[in-house]
Design a protein around this motif. Structure first.
Motif, short mmCIF file in Angstrom:
data_model
loop_
_atom_site.label_atom_id
_atom_site.label_comp_id
_atom_site.label_asym_id
_atom_site.label_seq_id
_atom_site.Cartn_x
_atom_site.Cartn_y
_atom_site.Cartn_z
N UNK A 341 -1.91 8.22 -1.27
CA UNK A 341 -2.35 9.42 -1.96
C UNK A 341 -1.76 10.61 -1.21
N UNK A 342 -1.69 11.76 -1.86
CA UNK A 342 -1.10 12.92 -1.18
C UNK A 342 -1.83 13.26 0.11
N UNK A 343 -1.07 13.61 1.14
CA UNK A 343 -1.62 14.00 2.41
C UNK A 343 -1.78 12.88 3.41
N UNK A 344 -1.64 11.64 2.97
CA UNK A 344 -1.78 10.50 3.89
C UNK A 344 -0.52 10.37 4.75
N UNK A 345 -0.64 10.25 6.06
CA UNK A 345 0.55 10.00 6.88
C UNK A 345 1.26 8.73 6.44
N UNK A 346 2.56 8.80 6.29
CA UNK A 346 3.32 7.63 5.81
C UNK A 346 3.10 6.42 6.70
N UNK A 347 2.99 6.64 8.00
CA UNK A 347 2.82 5.53 8.93
C UNK A 347 1.53 4.76 8.68
N UNK A 348 0.54 5.43 8.11
CA UNK A 348 -0.73 4.76 7.83
C UNK A 348 -0.53 3.62 6.84
N UNK A 349 0.33 3.82 5.86
CA UNK A 349 0.59 2.79 4.85
C UNK A 349 1.18 1.56 5.51
N UNK A 371 10.18 -15.05 13.36
CA UNK A 371 9.24 -15.34 12.30
C UNK A 371 8.17 -14.25 12.24
N UNK A 372 7.93 -13.72 11.02
CA UNK A 372 6.92 -12.69 10.85
C UNK A 372 7.41 -11.55 9.98
N UNK A 373 6.81 -10.37 10.14
CA UNK A 373 7.13 -9.16 9.38
C UNK A 373 8.21 -8.41 10.15
N UNK A 374 9.40 -8.29 9.58
CA UNK A 374 10.56 -7.81 10.34
C UNK A 374 11.08 -6.46 9.89
N UNK A 375 10.40 -5.78 8.98
CA UNK A 375 10.92 -4.51 8.47
C UNK A 375 9.77 -3.58 8.12
N UNK A 376 10.09 -2.36 7.71
CA UNK A 376 9.08 -1.41 7.31
C UNK A 376 8.47 -1.77 5.96
N UNK A 377 7.34 -1.15 5.66
CA UNK A 377 6.63 -1.45 4.41
C UNK A 377 7.29 -0.81 3.20
N UNK A 378 8.10 0.22 3.40
CA UNK A 378 8.73 0.83 2.24
C UNK A 378 9.63 1.99 2.62
N UNK A 389 11.14 9.44 1.70
CA UNK A 389 10.55 9.22 3.02
C UNK A 389 10.45 7.73 3.35
N UNK A 390 10.29 7.45 4.64
CA UNK A 390 10.04 6.08 5.08
C UNK A 390 8.55 5.89 5.31
N UNK A 391 8.02 4.75 4.88
CA UNK A 391 6.60 4.49 5.08
C UNK A 391 6.28 4.07 6.52
N UNK A 392 7.27 4.00 7.36
CA UNK A 392 7.02 3.78 8.78
C UNK A 392 7.53 4.96 9.60
N UNK A 396 3.89 13.25 5.90
CA UNK A 396 2.84 12.86 4.98
C UNK A 396 3.40 12.63 3.58
N UNK A 397 2.72 11.81 2.81
CA UNK A 397 3.10 11.58 1.43
C UNK A 397 2.76 12.80 0.59
N UNK A 398 3.66 13.12 -0.35
CA UNK A 398 3.49 14.27 -1.22
C UNK A 398 3.75 13.87 -2.67
N UNK A 399 3.13 14.56 -3.62
CA UNK A 399 3.45 14.28 -5.03
C UNK A 399 4.95 14.41 -5.28
N UNK A 400 5.51 13.45 -6.00
CA UNK A 400 6.95 13.43 -6.25
C UNK A 400 7.71 12.51 -5.33
N UNK A 401 7.10 12.05 -4.26
CA UNK A 401 7.75 11.03 -3.44
C UNK A 401 7.82 9.72 -4.23
N UNK A 402 8.97 9.11 -4.26
CA UNK A 402 9.16 7.80 -4.90
C UNK A 402 9.54 6.81 -3.82
N UNK A 403 8.70 5.80 -3.62
CA UNK A 403 8.89 4.87 -2.51
C UNK A 403 8.65 3.44 -2.97
#
Length: 449
Positions: A341-349, A371-378, A389-392, A396-403
């Protein structure tokens, strides 16, 4: 928080030629006390494609933007053979339509352009280097006496990616170059028209996914009970009387993309078994029962915008590692979406997705080849498949960001599972640009041919 069809306003935007608001570039020049912004590249330079909406040629050309009254002025230095196209895509497409309010609408001034930035095309000195032509335009448009402190050359802003030879020409002309992130920042937040283009391409990507899933659902398992019990890799699936491979499946996907008017752009990634742990596998492997088949489809539309969707399937699985991995990745996807949602730090996702995978016993910080999770979430998607933006990353996320939202887990000896959707951040939360069902067992969907 997921949405459906585009609003009437967005549909109307989608019928117009794409156009870029150059006011942030003008403002960046003013804030830096510079005299101009210069970008040099060719049709493969995504920054220049975004700024000009000009789609040719494959040799360098230049854009110069200067502050002017009431807003700014932009000059595209195009090859003479492309003048008509440049006038149409760069100049005419940016003119305000009848009754449309413009950024500079006043009683005494109105350039007639949607953002108030007047545009023109110049084709003189076409034999000169694009950087040399840009320097000449800067010299022509700028009053050097007001450019900078006495004894210093005027400052010209440019993207960090400006070609070295172009930078040399600008500096030889007496300009001091300074790097700017203005273009990168502007590209992160999409207009309704851009979202419309992204949605169209994503729908084509989803149609390609439906075709791939249908082929897998139609494929036959040929091994016997004795062969299945041996523990070795099983014989490949068969489809249309031939062994099914990642290349055959890729061709089926790409045919659907072409029929939908988009290009696969070499981005139809399909891995099977161990190669499903390769994030960018485009080779040819047999597709075997019981092993993960990972499909990452990222076509590019005619306006330059990308789609990006990933699903993972298993034909005749035994409910082992692949089932546990799938459940974990589904949970991680939901955890990530719950944070958007808007205002959330991308790293939180990213942090929430990683924590969910860890709760299922997968390493959330695995290195490449582990073995495991080897990349960012988005990551952001637009005229580049990977942009801000990068989710890692920071911010912060803003309206209009497409990820993308794409958690995944991998084991180089077994395979990989990834689930990916493309979303736009809205005022209320997010919208999935083209939804596609989930399920590890492939089915034939209604929109598959």
């Amino acid at each position: 928080m997921s949405g459906g069809d585009a609003t009437p306003e967005a549909a109307e935007e989608g019928r117009r030629p794409l156009r870029t608001d150059l006011r942030p570039i003008v403002e960046a020049v003013r804030e830096a006390d510079a005299v101009a912004f210069v970008a040099v590249g060719d049709r493969f330079d995504d920054d220049l494609r975004y700024l000009t909406r000009f789609s040719g040629p494959d040799r360098p050309y230049a854009l110069v933007v200067v502050p002017d009254e009431p807003v700014g002025r932009a000059v595209l230095c195009a090859p003479a053979l492309f003048r008509e196209q440049a006038e149409r895509e760069f100049v005419a497409a940016a003119r305000a339509s009848a009754g449309e309010a413009t950024a500079d609408s006043t009683d005494d001034a109105d350039t007639g352009y949607h953002d108030g930035v007047a545009r023109e095309v110049r084709t003189e000195s076409v034999g000169d280097h694009a950087g040399e032509r840009a320097a000449a335009v800067v010299d022509d448009l700028v009053d050097g006496a007001s450019a900078a402190a006495e004894g210093d050359g005027p400052t010209v802003l440019a993207p960090a990616s400006i070609p070295h030879d172009a930078a040399v020409y600008l500096e030889r002309a007496g300009n001091d170059l300074a790097s700017t992130d203005a273009v990168t920042d502007a590209r992160t937040r999409k207009t309704p028209a851009e979202v419309d283009r992204l949605r169209r391409v994503q729908r084509a990507a989803v149609a390609g996914m439906a075709r791939a899933e249908a082929v897998l659902a139609e494929s036959g398992v040929t091994d016997t009970a004795d062969e299945k019990s041996k523990g070795d890799r099983r014989p490949p699936l068969r489809w249309a009387d031939e062994p099914l491979t990642t290349e055959r499946l890729r061709r089926e996907v790409n045919q659907v993309l072409a029929a939908r008017g988009v290009r696969d752009a070499g981005n139809t990634v399909i891995g099977a078994g161990p190669s499903a742990a390769d994030l960018h596998y485009v080779g040819d492997d047999p597709i075997r029962p019981g092993e993960t088949v990972l499909l990452d489809i990222s076509p590019r539309g005619p306006d330059g915008y990308y789609g990006d969707v990933t699903r993972t399937f298993v034909v005749d699985g035994d409910g082992g590692w692949e089932r546990r991995a799938y459940v974990a990745v589904e949970a991680a996807r939901e955890a990530a979406l719950d944070e958007i949602e808007p205002g959330v730090p991308a790293k939180t996702v990213h942090g929430e997705a990683a924590a969910e995978l860890a709760a299922y016993g997968f390493d959330p910080n695995a290195g490449e080849g582990e073995a495991g999770f080897t990349h960012g979430t988005g990551h952001g998607v637009g005229v580049s498949l990977h942009e801000g933006p990068s989710l890692s990353g920071a911010g912060e996320l803003r309206p209009g960001h497409v990820v993308t939202v794409e958690p995944g887990v991998y084991d180089p000896e077994i395979g990989g599972v990834r689930l990916e959707d493309l979303i736009v951040v809205t005022d209320e939360g997010y919208e999935i640009l083209a939804e596609y069902p989930f399920g590890i067992v492939p089915e034939k969907r209604p929109n598959a041919r």
